[in-house]
Write a protein that holds these residues in place. Structure first.
Motif, PDB file in Angstrom:
ATOM      1  N   THR A  40       0.840  -1.191   0.000  1.00 52.87           N
ATOM      2  CA  THR A  40       0.000   0.000   0.000  1.00 52.87           C
ATOM      3  C   THR A  40       0.877   1.244   0.000  1.00 52.87           C
ATOM      4  N   ARG A  42       2.430   4.962  -1.824  1.00 51.57           N
ATOM      5  CA  ARG A  42       3.277   5.257  -2.975  1.00 51.57           C
ATOM      6  C   ARG A  42       4.552   4.427  -2.909  1.00 51.57           C
ATOM      7  N   ASP A  55       1.710  -5.519  -4.844  1.00 53.13           N
ATOM      8  CA  ASP A  55       0.354  -5.994  -5.052  1.00 53.13           C
ATOM      9  C   ASP A  55       0.043  -6.133  -6.536  1.00 53.13           C
ATOM     10  N   PHE A  57      -2.847  -6.398  -8.173  1.00 55.35           N
ATOM     11  CA  PHE A  57      -3.942  -5.601  -8.701  1.00 55.35           C
ATOM     12  C   PHE A  57      -3.578  -4.124  -8.768  1.00 55.35           C
ATOM     13  N   ASP A  58      -2.968  -3.615  -7.708  1.00 51.41           N
ATOM     14  CA  ASP A  58      -2.750  -2.174  -7.592  1.00 51.41           C
ATOM     15  C   ASP A  58      -1.528  -1.676  -8.354  1.00 51.41           C
ATOM     16  N   THR A  59      -0.572  -2.542  -8.618  1.00 53.00           N
ATOM     17  CA  THR A  59       0.642  -2.144  -9.335  1.00 53.00           C
ATOM     18  C   THR A  59       0.365  -2.141 -10.837  1.00 53.00           C
ATOM     19  N   THR A  60       0.805  -1.107 -11.515  1.00 51.50           N
ATOM     20  CA  THR A  60       0.556  -0.988 -12.954  1.00 51.50           C
ATOM     21  C   THR A  60       1.709  -1.595 -13.756  1.00 51.50           C
ATOM     22  N   CYS A  76       4.644 -10.613  -7.923  1.00 47.18           N
ATOM     23  CA  CYS A  76       3.228 -10.243  -7.925  1.00 47.18           C
ATOM     24  C   CYS A  76       2.506 -10.880  -6.735  1.00 47.18           C
ATOM     25  N   TRP A  86     -12.822  -6.096  -1.638  1.00 44.33           N
ATOM     26  CA  TRP A  86     -12.530  -4.877  -2.400  1.00 44.33           C
ATOM     27  C   TRP A  86     -11.891  -5.148  -3.761  1.00 44.33           C
ATOM     28  N   ARG A  87     -11.600  -6.403  -4.057  1.00 44.12           N
ATOM     29  CA  ARG A  87     -10.948  -6.710  -5.328  1.00 44.12           C
ATOM     30  C   ARG A  87     -11.942  -6.595  -6.483  1.00 44.12           C
ATOM     31  N   LYS A 132       1.121  -7.748 -16.930  1.00 45.64           N
ATOM     32  CA  LYS A 132       1.789  -6.560 -16.401  1.00 45.64           C
ATOM     33  C   LYS A 132       3.310  -6.694 -16.405  1.00 45.64           C
ATOM     34  N   ASN A 250       3.354  -0.814   4.215  1.00 43.40           N
ATOM     35  CA  ASN A 250       3.193   0.429   3.449  1.00 43.40           C
ATOM     36  C   ASN A 250       4.513   1.170   3.237  1.00 43.40           C
TER      37      ASN A 250
END
Length: 283
Positions: A40, A42, A55, A57-60, A76, A86-87, A132, A250
């Motif tokens: 979580t 930045r 993560d 899902f959250d990582t581009t 990953c 929340w997914r 990704k 985080n």
């Protein structure tokens, strides 16, 4: 050579290239892999390590490419043992495969016996990691049978599911780490490329990681509560790549044991330890 024979040979070659045999080209993590984990906030790109665990899902894809450009491998994180409300694919899970809560808000254990339901969902998650550009998968919560899930799960059923996870990730051309489930480490080691463990020192179970250490595979250990003075010496001596992080993951706390060893070496006039220097090229 006939046209038909030539076409057959081309098709066979293409099939070979697209088959799971290509998994031979996947990343093989080194035993003394320096790593950083953050799920979580930045992303802190400044850690001098060989691999980042982020993560899925959250990582581009752009963030994965940026780390690759800096010589890092990227792992990953995907939950394969609990449902997370929340997914984006949370609605794909039928209610009957959801068990008791696992102690974290919005999470419930999954009935890992329901392979016909779970396998397509998890495959789509692993495919997301591959698209990704991730190099490996960190599949969380593969120790459901040892928890109060609401389902009568057995060790045998857990092994079947865990082995399927490893085979599926490999078939997609990525490495895969065992996540916890240390009671089955001996049976699972041949299927996984390393292990990510939480708090083996706190719970006095680091000896269960020996199958991976003896196989020359990386063992990444996270401690949340113990100060580094209580576990780093033991981890370093065993060949375990240990670090202390905060439970939120985080980036607020990251104290790797190998950095402490490197500082001690420099202070004593020795050479800086491998992994404490700047990022190395992907292996």
């Amino acid at each position: 050579m006939s046209v038909r024979l030539g076409a057959s040979l081309i098709c066979a070659a293409l099939a070979l290239l697209l088959s799971p045999a290509v998994a031979l080209a996947r990343w093989r993590p080194p035993q003394h892999l320096t790593w950083y984990m953050q799920f979580t906030g930045r992303i802190n790109y400044g850690e001098p390590v060989q691999a980042y665990d982020l993560d899925g899902f959250d990582t581009t894809a752009a963030q994965v490419r940026a780390l690759h450009a800096d010589g890092r491998r990227v792992i990953c994180y995907v939950d394969v043992g609990t449902w997370e409300n929340w997914r984006p694919d949370a609605h794909d899970f039928p209610r009957w495969v959801l068990g008791r809560g696992d102690g974290w808000p919005g999470e419930r254990w999954l009935d890992i016996r329901a392979l016909r339901v779970l396998e397509p969902i998890m495959t789509r998650r692993f495919e997301l990691c591959r698209r990704k550009g991730f190099d490996a998968v960190d599949p969380d919560n593969i120790n459901a049978f040892r928890n109060n899930t609401g389902f009568p799960l057995t060790a045998r059923e857990q092994l079947r599911y865990d082995k399927w996870v490893a085979r599926e990730v490999h078939a997609l051309g990525m490495a895969v780490f065992e996540k916890n489930d240390l009671t089955q480490a001996r049976q699972l080691e041949p299927y996984f490329d390393g292990v990510v463990d939480e708090q083996c020192n706190q719970y006095h179970e680091c000896d269960r990681l020996l199958p991976y250490l003896r196989a020359g595979k990386p063992v990444l250990n996270i401690e949340y509560s113990l100060p580094t003075s209580r576990f780093c010496a033991a981890d370093d001596a065993a060949g375990i790549m240990g670090a202390r992080l905060n439970m939120a993951l985080n980036g607020a706390r990251f104290v790797p044991c190998w950095a402490r060893a490197a500082q001690a070496s420099v202070s004593g006039g020795g050479r800086r330890a491998t992994g404490a220097a700047h990022p190395v090229s992907p292996q």
